[in-house]
Write a protein that holds these residues in place. Structure first.
Motif, PDB file in Angstrom:
ATOM      1  N   ASN A   1      24.357  30.395  42.325  1.00  0.00           N
ATOM      2  CA  ASN A   1      25.056  30.893  43.498  1.00  0.00           C
ATOM      3  C   ASN A   1      24.357  32.114  44.088  1.00  0.00           C
ATOM      4  OD1 ASN A   1      27.108  28.976  43.066  1.00  0.00           O
ATOM      5  ND2 ASN A   1      28.114  30.333  41.602  1.00  0.00           N
ATOM      6  N   ARG A   2      24.526  32.301  45.387  1.00  0.00           N
ATOM      7  CA  ARG A   2      23.968  33.460  46.064  1.00  0.00           C
ATOM      8  C   ARG A   2      24.744  34.714  45.687  1.00  0.00           C
ATOM      9  NH1 ARG A   2      25.055  32.927  52.424  1.00  0.00           N
ATOM     10  NH2 ARG A   2      24.441  35.117  52.342  1.00  0.00           N
ATOM     11  N   SER A   3      24.041  35.856  45.706  1.00  0.00           N
ATOM     12  CA  SER A   3      24.707  37.117  45.401  1.00  0.00           C
ATOM     13  C   SER A   3      25.585  37.518  46.585  1.00  0.00           C
ATOM     14  CB  SER A   3      23.671  38.207  45.111  1.00  0.00           C
ATOM     15  OG  SER A   3      22.820  38.397  46.216  1.00  0.00           O
ATOM     16  N   LEU A   4      26.482  38.473  46.344  1.00  0.00           N
ATOM     17  CA  LEU A   4      27.445  38.865  47.369  1.00  0.00           C
ATOM     18  C   LEU A   4      27.748  40.345  47.242  1.00  0.00           C
ATOM     19  CD1 LEU A   4      29.597  38.000  49.545  1.00  0.00           C
ATOM     20  CD2 LEU A   4      31.187  37.729  47.638  1.00  0.00           C
TER      21      LEU A   4
ATOM     22  N   GLU B   1      30.033  35.946  64.163  1.00  0.00           N
ATOM     23  CA  GLU B   1      29.269  35.184  63.188  1.00  0.00           C
ATOM     24  C   GLU B   1      29.565  35.641  61.758  1.00  0.00           C
ATOM     25  OE1 GLU B   1      27.141  38.861  64.224  1.00  0.00           O
ATOM     26  OE2 GLU B   1      28.037  37.245  65.397  1.00  0.00           O
ATOM     27  N   GLY B   2      30.118  36.853  61.605  1.00  0.00           N
ATOM     28  CA  GLY B   2      30.408  37.346  60.262  1.00  0.00           C
ATOM     29  C   GLY B   2      31.736  36.885  59.714  1.00  0.00           C
ATOM     30  N   PHE B   3      32.607  36.342  60.584  1.00  0.00           N
ATOM     31  CA  PHE B   3      33.932  35.945  60.124  1.00  0.00           C
ATOM     32  C   PHE B   3      34.020  34.441  59.925  1.00  0.00           C
ATOM     33  CE2 PHE B   3      38.172  34.274  61.242  1.00  0.00           C
ATOM     34  CZ  PHE B   3      38.823  34.689  60.106  1.00  0.00           C
ATOM     35  N   SER B   4      34.488  34.054  58.769  1.00  0.00           N
ATOM     36  CA  SER B   4      34.685  32.643  58.463  1.00  0.00           C
ATOM     37  C   SER B   4      35.739  32.529  57.373  1.00  0.00           C
ATOM     38  CB  SER B   4      33.380  32.007  57.984  1.00  0.00           C
ATOM     39  OG  SER B   4      33.634  30.758  57.374  1.00  0.00           O
ATOM     40  N   PRO B   5      36.715  31.641  57.543  1.00  0.00           N
ATOM     41  CA  PRO B   5      37.707  31.433  56.474  1.00  0.00           C
ATOM     42  C   PRO B   5      37.051  31.062  55.154  1.00  0.00           C
ATOM     43  CG  PRO B   5      38.430  30.390  58.502  1.00  0.00           C
ATOM     44  CD  PRO B   5      37.020  30.842  58.743  1.00  0.00           C
ATOM     45  N   ARG B   6      35.965  30.301  55.206  1.00  0.00           N
ATOM     46  CA  ARG B   6      35.317  29.894  53.961  1.00  0.00           C
ATOM     47  C   ARG B   6      34.526  31.041  53.336  1.00  0.00           C
ATOM     48  NH1 ARG B   6      34.607  23.473  53.668  1.00  0.00           N
ATOM     49  NH2 ARG B   6      36.417  22.978  54.959  1.00  0.00           N
ATOM     50  N   ARG B   7      34.163  31.981  54.170  1.00  0.00           N
ATOM     51  CA  ARG B   7      33.547  33.187  53.615  1.00  0.00           C
ATOM     52  C   ARG B   7      34.588  33.972  52.818  1.00  0.00           C
ATOM     53  NH1 ARG B   7      29.664  37.548  56.762  1.00  0.00           N
ATOM     54  NH2 ARG B   7      29.398  38.961  55.002  1.00  0.00           N
ATOM     55  N   MET B   8      35.805  34.017  53.321  1.00  0.00           N
ATOM     56  CA  MET B   8      36.887  34.676  52.585  1.00  0.00           C
ATOM     57  C   MET B   8      37.132  33.958  51.253  1.00  0.00           C
ATOM     58  SD  MET B   8      39.591  35.574  55.660  1.00  0.00           S
ATOM     59  CE  MET B   8      40.455  36.820  54.725  1.00  0.00           C
ATOM     60  N   ARG B   9      37.114  32.653  51.297  1.00  0.00           N
ATOM     61  CA  ARG B   9      37.276  31.857  50.074  1.00  0.00           C
ATOM     62  C   ARG B   9      36.173  32.175  49.063  1.00  0.00           C
ATOM     63  NH1 ARG B   9      36.589  25.247  50.161  1.00  0.00           N
ATOM     64  NH2 ARG B   9      35.836  25.017  48.011  1.00  0.00           N
ATOM     65  N   HIS B  10      34.937  32.319  49.567  1.00  0.00           N
ATOM     66  CA  HIS B  10      33.808  32.644  48.697  1.00  0.00           C
ATOM     67  C   HIS B  10      34.007  34.006  48.045  1.00  0.00           C
ATOM     68  CE1 HIS B  10      29.784  32.754  47.101  1.00  0.00           C
ATOM     69  NE2 HIS B  10      29.429  33.769  47.860  1.00  0.00           N
TER      70      HIS B  10
ATOM     71  N   ALA C   1      36.820  35.487  47.376  1.00  0.00           N
ATOM     72  CA  ALA C   1      37.873  35.380  46.366  1.00  0.00           C
ATOM     73  C   ALA C   1      37.350  34.734  45.087  1.00  0.00           C
ATOM     74  CB  ALA C   1      39.052  34.584  46.921  1.00  0.00           C
ATOM     75  N   SER C   2      36.572  33.668  45.239  1.00  0.00           N
ATOM     76  CA  SER C   2      36.066  32.965  44.061  1.00  0.00           C
ATOM     77  C   SER C   2      35.100  33.828  43.261  1.00  0.00           C
ATOM     78  CB  SER C   2      35.386  31.650  44.479  1.00  0.00           C
ATOM     79  OG  SER C   2      34.231  31.899  45.262  1.00  0.00           O
ATOM     80  N   MET C   3      34.250  34.581  43.960  1.00  0.00           N
ATOM     81  CA  MET C   3      33.299  35.455  43.265  1.00  0.00           C
ATOM     82  C   MET C   3      34.018  36.594  42.553  1.00  0.00           C
ATOM     83  SD  MET C   3      30.129  34.382  43.576  1.00  0.00           S
ATOM     84  CE  MET C   3      28.949  35.734  43.573  1.00  0.00           C
ATOM     85  N   MET C   4      35.099  37.096  43.170  1.00  0.00           N
ATOM     86  CA  MET C   4      35.884  38.136  42.503  1.00  0.00           C
ATOM     87  C   MET C   4      36.503  37.599  41.223  1.00  0.00           C
ATOM     88  SD  MET C   4      37.758  39.928  45.769  1.00  0.00           S
ATOM     89  CE  MET C   4      38.826  40.964  44.746  1.00  0.00           C
ATOM     90  N   ASP C   5      37.108  36.425  41.295  1.00  0.00           N
ATOM     91  CA  ASP C   5      37.738  35.834  40.113  1.00  0.00           C
ATOM     92  C   ASP C   5      36.723  35.617  39.000  1.00  0.00           C
ATOM     93  OD1 ASP C   5      40.248  35.821  41.161  1.00  0.00           O
ATOM     94  OD2 ASP C   5      40.306  33.692  41.639  1.00  0.00           O
ATOM     95  N   ALA C   6      35.509  35.232  39.372  1.00  0.00           N
ATOM     96  CA  ALA C   6      34.479  34.950  38.369  1.00  0.00           C
ATOM     97  C   ALA C   6      34.115  36.191  37.567  1.00  0.00           C
ATOM     98  CB  ALA C   6      33.232  34.380  39.044  1.00  0.00           C
ATOM     99  N   THR C   7      34.290  37.369  38.165  1.00  0.00           N
ATOM    100  CA  THR C   7      33.948  38.609  37.467  1.00  0.00           C
ATOM    101  C   THR C   7      35.159  39.255  36.786  1.00  0.00           C
ATOM    102  OG1 THR C   7      34.302  39.986  39.438  1.00  0.00           O
ATOM    103  CG2 THR C   7      32.108  39.062  39.112  1.00  0.00           C
ATOM    104  N   LEU C   8      36.359  38.812  37.139  1.00  0.00           N
ATOM    105  CA  LEU C   8      37.563  39.457  36.612  1.00  0.00           C
ATOM    106  C   LEU C   8      38.047  38.831  35.309  1.00  0.00           C
ATOM    107  CD1 LEU C   8      39.584  39.958  39.926  1.00  0.00           C
ATOM    108  CD2 LEU C   8      38.406  41.703  38.573  1.00  0.00           C
ATOM    109  N   LEU C   9      37.537  37.653  34.971  1.00  0.00           N
ATOM    110  CA  LEU C   9      37.993  36.970  33.760  1.00  0.00           C
ATOM    111  C   LEU C   9      36.841  36.870  32.771  1.00  0.00           C
ATOM    112  CD1 LEU C   9      40.496  35.564  32.563  1.00  0.00           C
ATOM    113  CD2 LEU C   9      39.538  33.406  33.361  1.00  0.00           C
ATOM    114  N   GLU C  10      36.987  37.531  31.637  1.00  0.00           N
ATOM    115  CA  GLU C  10      35.948  37.485  30.623  1.00  0.00           C
ATOM    116  C   GLU C  10      35.943  36.134  29.920  1.00  0.00           C
ATOM    117  OE1 GLU C  10      36.553  40.717  27.986  1.00  0.00           O
ATOM    118  OE2 GLU C  10      36.103  42.268  29.480  1.00  0.00           O
ATOM    119  N   LYS C  11      34.797  35.813  29.317  1.00  0.00           N
ATOM    120  CA  LYS C  11      34.657  34.551  28.597  1.00  0.00           C
ATOM    121  C   LYS C  11      35.728  34.453  27.515  1.00  0.00           C
ATOM    122  CE  LYS C  11      31.239  31.655  26.248  1.00  0.00           C
ATOM    123  NZ  LYS C  11      29.831  31.564  25.778  1.00  0.00           N
ATOM    124  N   GLY C  12      36.471  33.335  27.532  1.00  0.00           N
ATOM    125  CA  GLY C  12      37.533  33.147  26.555  1.00  0.00           C
ATOM    126  C   GLY C  12      38.840  33.822  26.929  1.00  0.00           C
TER     127      GLY C  12
END
Length: 264
Positions: free
Chosen positions: A86-89, A112-121, A123-134
């Motif tokens: 995935n691309r960095s953010l 050009e900077g606003f997109s609903p799917r950008r907001m989704r991205h 959120a998903s990247m935040m969740d990926a960093t907020l939950l530790e393995k296991g």
């Protein structure tokens, strides 16, 4: 002559407000510094620096979310690095309150900077960093992704738009703990949000309504150390843009003129 009188005189004479603070400012020699002085909070580069400040971010969140008791305990600008796929953010503002809720505030200047799917991205990247393995999924915090945009997107003239994920075909509501908010930067209502949007579009801190924002912006535009840091950030952005342009030119040349089979 006091500062207020000086500002009034220079503006009447057609000078920018910054002339009252820097009367010797040369528009050619000091072009980068003049750029910094003209920055507004709705400009994402300036916002990324200015909003590394708990009082300013707390004020913005309280107004947008209508949570007057919200207490922010940490604010940072954070890069969520690429994982090989995935691309960095970069997150303009990542804040946490005393209850553990997380808030991502993004300043978007330009459609050009606003997109609903950008907001989704985001959120998903935040969740990926907020939950530790296991870790337990239930420990994921309540998350707010807020885009403050300079125009009235997605339209309708409302001051802001709030979105939640809803089930299809029935009215049973499921709590995903995820909230999307789009703030209309053109809102000019005679309310707290209207004054906030006016402040975010104002380059002159002396004309701002909210002291927490005015103080922060004034420091960034008058403190020599802060101004130098902002000038360095502007120059870095210019250099990166030039480098990206050169890379794009080279790729296009390879694709069109030299060896298109080597360029995907």
């Amino acid at each position: 002559m006091d500062k207020k009188q000086s500002r009034k005189d220079t503006e009447t004479a057609g000078w920018p407000w910054s002339h009252s603070l820097y009367p010797d400012l040369d528009p050619v020699r000091d072009k980068t510094k003049l750029t910094v002085l003209n920055y507004r909070l709705i400009d994402d580069l300036f916002a990324r620096v200015a909003l590394k400040d708990i009082p300013a971010v707390q004020l913005i969140l309280r107004i947008i979310l209508k949570m007057p008791d919200l207490r922010v305990i940490s604010v940072k600008v954070q890069e969520l690095p690429e994982n090989g796929v995935n691309r960095s953010l970069w997150l303009d503002v990542l804040a946490e309150d005393e209850t553990g809720r997380r808030f991502n505030v993004e300043v978007q200047n330009g459609k050009e900077g606003f997109s609903p799917r950008r907001m989704r991205h985001h959120a998903s990247m935040m969740d990926a960093t907020l939950l530790e393995k296991g870790g337990n999924w239930q420990t994921l915090p309540e998350t707010y992704v807020i885009f403050a945009v300079d125009k009235n997107y997605p339209g309708g003239g409302l001051p802001l738009h709030e979105y939640e994920v809803l089930p299809k075909g029935h009215e049973v509501k499921i709590d995903f703990g995820l909230h999307f908010v789009v703030v209309n930067g053109e809102w000019q209502g005679k309310d707290e949000l209207g004054r906030l949007m006016a402040d975010m579009h104002e380059s002159n801190p002396m004309k701002m309504h909210y002291p927490a924002l005015a103080r922060r912006c004034m420091d960034l535009k008058t403190d020599d150390k802060e101004v130098r840091q902002m000038c360095d950030a502007v120059q870095k952005l210019v250099d990166e843009s030039r480098a990206e342009s050169r890379t794009e030119i080279a790729i296009n040349f390879l694709r069109e003129q030299v060896a298109p089979e080597l360029v995907s």
